[in-house]
Write a protein that holds these residues in place. Structure first.
Motif, PDB file in Angstrom:
ATOM      1  N   VAL A 249      60.406  78.635  45.361  1.00 23.34           N
ATOM      2  CA  VAL A 249      59.836  78.468  44.012  1.00 23.34           C
ATOM      3  C   VAL A 249      60.603  79.377  43.059  1.00 23.34           C
ATOM      4  O   VAL A 249      60.934  80.519  43.405  1.00 23.34           O
ATOM      5  CB  VAL A 249      58.336  78.819  44.023  1.00 23.34           C
ATOM      6  CG1 VAL A 249      57.782  78.956  42.618  1.00 23.34           C
ATOM      7  CG2 VAL A 249      57.553  77.769  44.813  1.00 23.34           C
ATOM      8  N   GLY A 250      60.884  78.878  41.862  1.00 23.25           N
ATOM      9  CA  GLY A 250      61.617  79.661  40.870  1.00 23.25           C
ATOM     10  C   GLY A 250      60.680  80.416  39.935  1.00 23.25           C
ATOM     11  O   GLY A 250      59.453  80.204  39.922  1.00 23.25           O
ATOM     12  N   LEU A 251      61.277  81.295  39.167  1.00 23.61           N
ATOM     13  CA  LEU A 251      60.537  82.114  38.218  1.00 23.61           C
ATOM     14  C   LEU A 251      61.162  81.956  36.831  1.00 23.61           C
ATOM     15  O   LEU A 251      62.387  82.073  36.686  1.00 23.61           O
ATOM     16  CB  LEU A 251      60.587  83.576  38.651  1.00 23.61           C
ATOM     17  CG  LEU A 251      59.935  84.586  37.708  1.00 23.61           C
ATOM     18  CD1 LEU A 251      58.427  84.430  37.704  1.00 23.61           C
ATOM     19  CD2 LEU A 251      60.322  86.013  38.137  1.00 23.61           C
ATOM     20  N   ALA A 252      60.329  81.693  35.831  1.00 26.98           N
ATOM     21  CA  ALA A 252      60.842  81.594  34.460  1.00 26.98           C
ATOM     22  C   ALA A 252      61.145  82.994  33.949  1.00 26.98           C
ATOM     23  O   ALA A 252      60.238  83.812  33.790  1.00 26.98           O
ATOM     24  CB  ALA A 252      59.797  80.909  33.563  1.00 26.98           C
ATOM     25  N   THR A 253      62.408  83.250  33.708  1.00 27.93           N
ATOM     26  CA  THR A 253      62.853  84.576  33.282  1.00 27.93           C
ATOM     27  C   THR A 253      63.416  84.488  31.869  1.00 27.93           C
ATOM     28  O   THR A 253      64.269  83.637  31.597  1.00 27.93           O
ATOM     29  CB  THR A 253      63.975  85.075  34.229  1.00 27.93           C
ATOM     30  OG1 THR A 253      63.480  85.017  35.576  1.00 27.93           O
ATOM     31  CG2 THR A 253      64.362  86.497  33.903  1.00 27.93           C
ATOM     32  N   PRO A 254      62.948  85.341  30.948  1.00 24.35           N
ATOM     33  CA  PRO A 254      63.448  85.265  29.571  1.00 24.35           C
ATOM     34  C   PRO A 254      64.977  85.348  29.518  1.00 24.35           C
ATOM     35  O   PRO A 254      65.577  86.178  30.194  1.00 24.35           O
ATOM     36  CB  PRO A 254      62.804  86.478  28.898  1.00 24.35           C
ATOM     37  CG  PRO A 254      61.574  86.749  29.693  1.00 24.35           C
ATOM     38  CD  PRO A 254      61.929  86.382  31.117  1.00 24.35           C
ATOM     39  N   GLY A 255      65.552  84.457  28.726  1.00 23.92           N
ATOM     40  CA  GLY A 255      67.009  84.406  28.592  1.00 23.92           C
ATOM     41  C   GLY A 255      67.677  83.423  29.526  1.00 23.92           C
ATOM     42  O   GLY A 255      68.847  83.090  29.350  1.00 23.92           O
ATOM     43  N   ALA A 256      66.922  82.942  30.535  1.00 19.13           N
ATOM     44  CA  ALA A 256      67.507  81.995  31.496  1.00 19.13           C
ATOM     45  C   ALA A 256      67.608  80.601  30.896  1.00 19.13           C
ATOM     46  O   ALA A 256      66.814  80.221  30.030  1.00 19.13           O
ATOM     47  CB  ALA A 256      66.663  81.952  32.767  1.00 19.13           C
ATOM     48  N   ALA A 257      68.596  79.863  31.328  1.00 17.37           N
ATOM     49  CA  ALA A 257      68.759  78.455  30.930  1.00 17.37           C
ATOM     50  C   ALA A 257      68.928  77.631  32.198  1.00 17.37           C
ATOM     51  O   ALA A 257      69.750  77.978  33.056  1.00 17.37           O
ATOM     52  CB  ALA A 257      69.949  78.278  30.012  1.00 17.37           C
ATOM     53  N   LEU A 258      68.152  76.598  32.320  1.00 15.76           N
ATOM     54  CA  LEU A 258      68.125  75.813  33.565  1.00 15.76           C
ATOM     55  C   LEU A 258      68.377  74.347  33.253  1.00 15.76           C
ATOM     56  O   LEU A 258      67.676  73.768  32.411  1.00 15.76           O
ATOM     57  CB  LEU A 258      66.747  75.982  34.219  1.00 15.76           C
ATOM     58  CG  LEU A 258      66.458  75.124  35.439  1.00 15.76           C
ATOM     59  CD1 LEU A 258      67.136  75.737  36.656  1.00 15.76           C
ATOM     60  CD2 LEU A 258      64.959  75.022  35.669  1.00 15.76           C
ATOM     61  N   ASP A 259      69.350  73.744  33.910  1.00 17.48           N
ATOM     62  CA  ASP A 259      69.544  72.308  33.781  1.00 17.48           C
ATOM     63  C   ASP A 259      68.547  71.583  34.662  1.00 17.48           C
ATOM     64  O   ASP A 259      68.455  71.847  35.854  1.00 17.48           O
ATOM     65  CB  ASP A 259      70.975  71.924  34.172  1.00 17.48           C
ATOM     66  CG  ASP A 259      71.983  72.370  33.132  1.00 17.48           C
ATOM     67  OD1 ASP A 259      71.584  72.523  31.961  1.00 17.48           O
ATOM     68  OD2 ASP A 259      73.149  72.600  33.490  1.00 17.48           O
ATOM     69  N   ILE A 260      67.808  70.679  34.052  1.00 14.57           N
ATOM     70  CA  ILE A 260      66.761  69.954  34.783  1.00 14.57           C
ATOM     71  C   ILE A 260      67.386  68.881  35.669  1.00 14.57           C
ATOM     72  O   ILE A 260      68.256  68.158  35.253  1.00 14.57           O
ATOM     73  CB  ILE A 260      65.750  69.312  33.782  1.00 14.57           C
ATOM     74  CG1 ILE A 260      65.117  70.390  32.921  1.00 14.57           C
ATOM     75  CG2 ILE A 260      64.697  68.509  34.526  1.00 14.57           C
ATOM     76  CD1 ILE A 260      64.363  71.450  33.682  1.00 14.57           C
TER      77      ILE A 260
END
Ligand SMILES: [Zn+2]
Length: 260
Positions: A249-260
C-alpha cells in the motif's frame, strides 16, 4: 522528396496525481492538510483545499483550471479563503474560477467571507453544486461524483482520463459507495484511524484496515492512504492496510507526483 516531420506530442497523456497535502484533520509543519492536483494534458484541477495547500500548489495558481471540494470541513476547504484573497485583491484579479462541491461548501464559505449578490465571491468564483451521480468534463478530465458516508454532505470523486481511473474518497465511513467505483486503477483513501473498527471514536471515518478491505472489495489496482492525522504512526497505518489489502500500500506524501 521531402519527408513530413511528425509532430511530437509533448503534453502529458497520463493522469497524474500531485499530492499537495495529506495530513488528516489538521496540518503539521511541512504537511498541509488535504489537497491534490489532478492533471492530464493541459488540464489541472485542484481537489480539496485544506490549510496550507494554496501556497504549496505545484503550479502557478493561475494554471489551475477548476477546483473540486469534497465537503465543507475546514481541513478540506479553508484554503478557498486563501485563494479568494490571492485572486481577488491582487492588481490583476482572477475572475470566474469554477468551483464544484456540495452546496454546503459554498454556504459555509459565504458565511465566513462575504454574502449577498454584490459579494466579490461571486466575481472570483463560479460555483456549481454537485452531488452523487453528477458527471462533468473539465478539459481532458472526466469526473463523476459519489455520495459518501460522512457527517456532512460529502462527495467522493472518480477521475477518468486516458483510460485510467482514480477514485478519491474524501472523508467517509464504510458504506454502499464502494459499489459505485469498481476496478479502478488507484484508490486514494482516507485512513483516519487505526486498530479495529470498534475502536473508532467517530464512525464517519475509516480505519486503515477498513480502507484496505474496501479497496480490495472494489478491485482496486493500487491503494494509497491519505488523511492520516499527525498524531498517528504512519508505518502502523500502512501495515494494517496492507494486511487487509493483501498487497503493498502506498502513502500520499506532500510533493509527490504519481502517474495513475
Ligand atoms: Zn470531514
Amino acid at each position: 522528396m521531402q519527408l513530413g516531420v511528425a509532430r511530437i506530442r509533448t503534453e502529458r497523456l497520463e493522469v497524474r496525481l500531485h499530492v499537495v497535502g495529506s495530513s488528516g484533520t489538521y496540518p503539521a509543519p511541512g504537511r498541509p492538510a488535504s489537497g491534490y492536483v489532478v492533471e492530464q494534458g493541459q488540464t489541472r484541477v485542484w481537489c480539496d483545499a485544506g490549510p496550507g495547500t494554496f501556497t504549496a500548489l505545484p503550479f502557478d495558481s493561475d494554471l489551475i483550471d477548476a477546483v473540486v471540494i469534497s465537503h465543507q470541513h475546514p481541513d478540506h476547504c479553508s484554503d478557498l479563503a486563501t485563494a479568494f484573497h490571492a485572486w481577488t485583491y491582487r492588481p490583476d484579479p482572477r475572475n470566474g474560477v469554477r468551483v464544484y462541491g456540495p452546496q454546503s461548501v459554498w454556504d459555509r464559505l459565504s458565511d465566513f467571507l462575504e454574502k449577498g449578490p454584490d459579494s466579490a465571491l461571486n466575481e472570483t468564483f463560479d460555483f456549481h453544486p454537485v452531488s452523487g451521480g453528477k458527471r462533468l468534463e473539465i478539459g481532458d478530465l472526466r469526473i463523476s461524483f459519489v455520495d459518501m458516508n460522512h457527517s456532512v454532505p460529502t462527495v467522493g470523486s472518480v477521475w477518468e482520463g486516458h483510460n485510467r481511473t482514480l477514485f478519491y474518497t474524501g472523508d467517509t465511513g464504510p458504506g454502499s459507495w464502494k459499489d459505485s467505483a469498481r476496478d479502478v486503477d488507484v484508490v486514494l483513501s482516507e485512513a483516519s484511524f487505526q486498530g479495529s473498527s470498534s475502536e473508532k471514536t467517530v464512525e464517519h471515518h475509516l480505519t486503515a484496515g477498513e480502507a484496505g478491505a474496501i479497496a480490495r472489495e472494489m478491485g482496486a489496482g493500487r491503494l494509497i492512504l491519505t488523511h492520516i492525522p499527525p498524531h498517528l504512526d504512519v508505518a502502523r497505518s500502512i501495515h494494517e492496510a496492507e494486511l487487509a489489502f493483501d498487497r503493498p500500500v502506498g502513502l500520499a506524501t506532500p510533493g509527490a507526483a504519481l502517474d495513475i
